[in-house]
Write an enzyme that holds these catalytic residues in place. Sequence first.
Site, PDB file in Angstrom:
ATOM      1  N   ASP A   1     -33.469  80.373  11.588  1.00  0.00           N
ATOM      2  CA  ASP A   1     -33.781  79.829  12.916  1.00  0.00           C
ATOM      3  C   ASP A   1     -32.547  79.199  13.545  1.00  0.00           C
ATOM      4  O   ASP A   1     -31.938  78.292  12.974  1.00  0.00           O
ATOM      5  CB  ASP A   1     -34.917  78.807  12.809  1.00  0.00           C
TER       6      ASP A   1
ATOM      7  N   ASN B   1     -42.157  85.199   8.461  1.00  0.00           N
ATOM      8  CA  ASN B   1     -41.348  85.166   9.681  1.00  0.00           C
ATOM      9  C   ASN B   1     -40.008  85.869   9.482  1.00  0.00           C
ATOM     10  O   ASN B   1     -39.535  86.589  10.369  1.00  0.00           O
ATOM     11  CB  ASN B   1     -41.088  83.720  10.108  1.00  0.00           C
TER      12      ASN B   1
ATOM     13  N   ASP C   1     -28.632  81.323   7.407  1.00  0.00           N
ATOM     14  CA  ASP C   1     -29.803  80.581   7.884  1.00  0.00           C
ATOM     15  C   ASP C   1     -30.544  81.508   8.860  1.00  0.00           C
ATOM     16  O   ASP C   1     -29.991  82.520   9.317  1.00  0.00           O
ATOM     17  CB  ASP C   1     -29.323  79.304   8.595  1.00  0.00           C
TER      18      ASP C   1
ATOM     19  N   THR D   1     -35.802  77.513   6.049  1.00  0.00           N
ATOM     20  CA  THR D   1     -36.973  76.649   5.956  1.00  0.00           C
ATOM     21  C   THR D   1     -38.229  77.391   6.396  1.00  0.00           C
ATOM     22  O   THR D   1     -39.335  77.029   6.013  1.00  0.00           O
ATOM     23  CB  THR D   1     -36.730  75.433   6.882  1.00  0.00           C
ATOM     24  N   THR D   2     -38.048  78.396   7.208  1.00  0.00           N
ATOM     25  CA  THR D   2     -39.212  79.086   7.752  1.00  0.00           C
ATOM     26  C   THR D   2     -39.837  80.013   6.705  1.00  0.00           C
ATOM     27  O   THR D   2     -39.288  80.211   5.621  1.00  0.00           O
ATOM     28  CB  THR D   2     -38.854  79.842   9.058  1.00  0.00           C
ATOM     29  N   SER D   3     -40.989  80.577   7.028  1.00  0.00           N
ATOM     30  CA  SER D   3     -41.744  81.333   6.019  1.00  0.00           C
ATOM     31  C   SER D   3     -41.172  82.733   5.803  1.00  0.00           C
ATOM     32  O   SER D   3     -40.525  83.314   6.685  1.00  0.00           O
ATOM     33  CB  SER D   3     -43.197  81.452   6.468  1.00  0.00           C
TER      34      SER D   3
ATOM     35  N   ASP E   1     -26.661  76.726  11.859  1.00  0.00           N
ATOM     36  CA  ASP E   1     -26.563  76.299  13.258  1.00  0.00           C
ATOM     37  C   ASP E   1     -26.837  74.811  13.452  1.00  0.00           C
ATOM     38  O   ASP E   1     -26.701  74.333  14.583  1.00  0.00           O
ATOM     39  CB  ASP E   1     -27.564  77.068  14.138  1.00  0.00           C
TER      40      ASP E   1
ATOM     41  N   GLU F   1     -36.013  78.694  18.255  1.00  0.00           N
ATOM     42  CA  GLU F   1     -36.809  77.459  18.332  1.00  0.00           C
ATOM     43  C   GLU F   1     -37.489  77.243  19.682  1.00  0.00           C
ATOM     44  O   GLU F   1     -38.713  77.209  19.751  1.00  0.00           O
ATOM     45  CB  GLU F   1     -35.954  76.237  17.955  1.00  0.00           C
TER      46      GLU F   1
HETATM   47  C1  XBP Z   1     -35.893  75.950  10.943  1.00  0.00           C
HETATM   48  C2  XBP Z   1     -37.130  75.181  10.786  1.00  0.00           C
HETATM   49  C3  XBP Z   1     -38.449  75.845  10.777  1.00  0.00           C
HETATM   50  C4  XBP Z   1     -38.926  76.430  12.092  1.00  0.00           C
HETATM   51  C5  XBP Z   1     -40.397  76.697  12.034  1.00  0.00           C
HETATM   52  O1  XBP Z   1     -35.586  76.614   9.756  1.00  0.00           O
HETATM   53  O2  XBP Z   1     -37.073  73.981  10.642  1.00  0.00           O
HETATM   54  O3  XBP Z   1     -39.357  74.871  10.397  1.00  0.00           O
HETATM   55  O4  XBP Z   1     -38.724  75.512  13.143  1.00  0.00           O
HETATM   56  O5  XBP Z   1     -40.723  77.561  11.021  1.00  0.00           O
HETATM   57  P1  XBP Z   1     -34.110  77.259   9.438  1.00  0.00           P
HETATM   58  P2  XBP Z   1     -42.108  77.425  10.205  1.00  0.00           P
HETATM   59  O6  XBP Z   1     -33.117  76.785  10.449  1.00  0.00           O
HETATM   60  O7  XBP Z   1     -33.818  76.781   8.050  1.00  0.00           O
HETATM   61  O8  XBP Z   1     -34.281  78.757   9.462  1.00  0.00           O
HETATM   62  O9  XBP Z   1     -43.167  77.003  11.180  1.00  0.00           O
HETATM   63  O10 XBP Z   1     -42.362  78.797   9.632  1.00  0.00           O
HETATM   64  O11 XBP Z   1     -41.886  76.377   9.146  1.00  0.00           O
HETATM   65 MG    MG Z   2     -31.309  76.756  11.627  1.00  0.00          MG
END
Ligand code: XBP
Ligand code: MG
Length: 258
Positions: A12, A129, A10, A124-126, A184, A19
């Site tokens: 973030d 990123n 993962d 989930t993030t782009s 996480d 975050e």
């Molecule tokens: C975590 C998320 C993301 C980020 C923001 O993703 O929920 O939405 O908070 O990213 P993960 P974006 O733990 O799966 O990595 O604004 O690019 O969506």
């Molecule tokens: Mg995460």
Amino acid sequence: MSDLKALIFDVDGTLADTEQDGHRPAFNAAFREMGLDWDWTVPLYGQLLQVAGGKERIRHYLDEFAPGFTPPGDLDRFIGDLHACKTQHFVDMLERGEIPLRPGVCRLIHEARSAGLMLAIATTTSLTNVKSLLRANLGEASVRWFRVIGAGDVVPAKKPASDIYHYVLEHLDLPARACVAIEDSAQGLRASRGAAITTVITVSGYTVEDDFSGAAAVLEHLGEPGMPGRVVRGRGPGNGVVDVRYLDSLLPSRHPGV
Ligand code: XBP
Ligand code: MG
């Protein structure tokens, strides 16, 4: 011989604690730039994290906290523009070196590569990123170390749906039983376990209170020699440092009959 063939990370909260001091201020900077007086405070952002995905999170905020807001023009377009602006602020922070990797991440990635494991990302993030985070912390070439980067909108349903993990398994061409996911959050754990992947949790700022039932182990972080990670629940690595041998020992094939 190792039954473990791939590690799926993962992003973030797992690769980096992004975050509270990464995505949140980037959202707030985008709000200011686009003339909005919204302020996503630390506690409010904790609530908003229940919705995965930045665009989805903005939409949820509008529904729950600013129902009277009228966007200038089309709502989808407005959210898309605002999110693109937020991504630029987030990438700027990465390029300034403001978002480091968590303990043990760099070490484990190098160790897994040396052991011949495949690496993948399920987030989930782009994609923008993810690539920026890797380049900023591990160098330009590191993006290519990952056989599959499953990110953002490549699947219709974001975590806690398992779509992104199914996508990654398919592109790795591996069964779930040959992989370990590192997550996480409870949302991430639901996504990985929904795809039957053995999952290790390294808790992050916003997720310490989450329900991690179904995780193979819950740890403070991946640990470094001289800085072992505390075991929160389950069987941790003996020395507090997560390595390939320990992750392999968690696979279902190592526990027949359980
Ligand atoms: C975590 C998320 C993301 C980020 C923001 O993703 O929920 O939405 O908070 O990213 P993960 P974006 O733990 O799966 O990595 O604004 O690019 O969506
Ligand atoms: Mg995460």
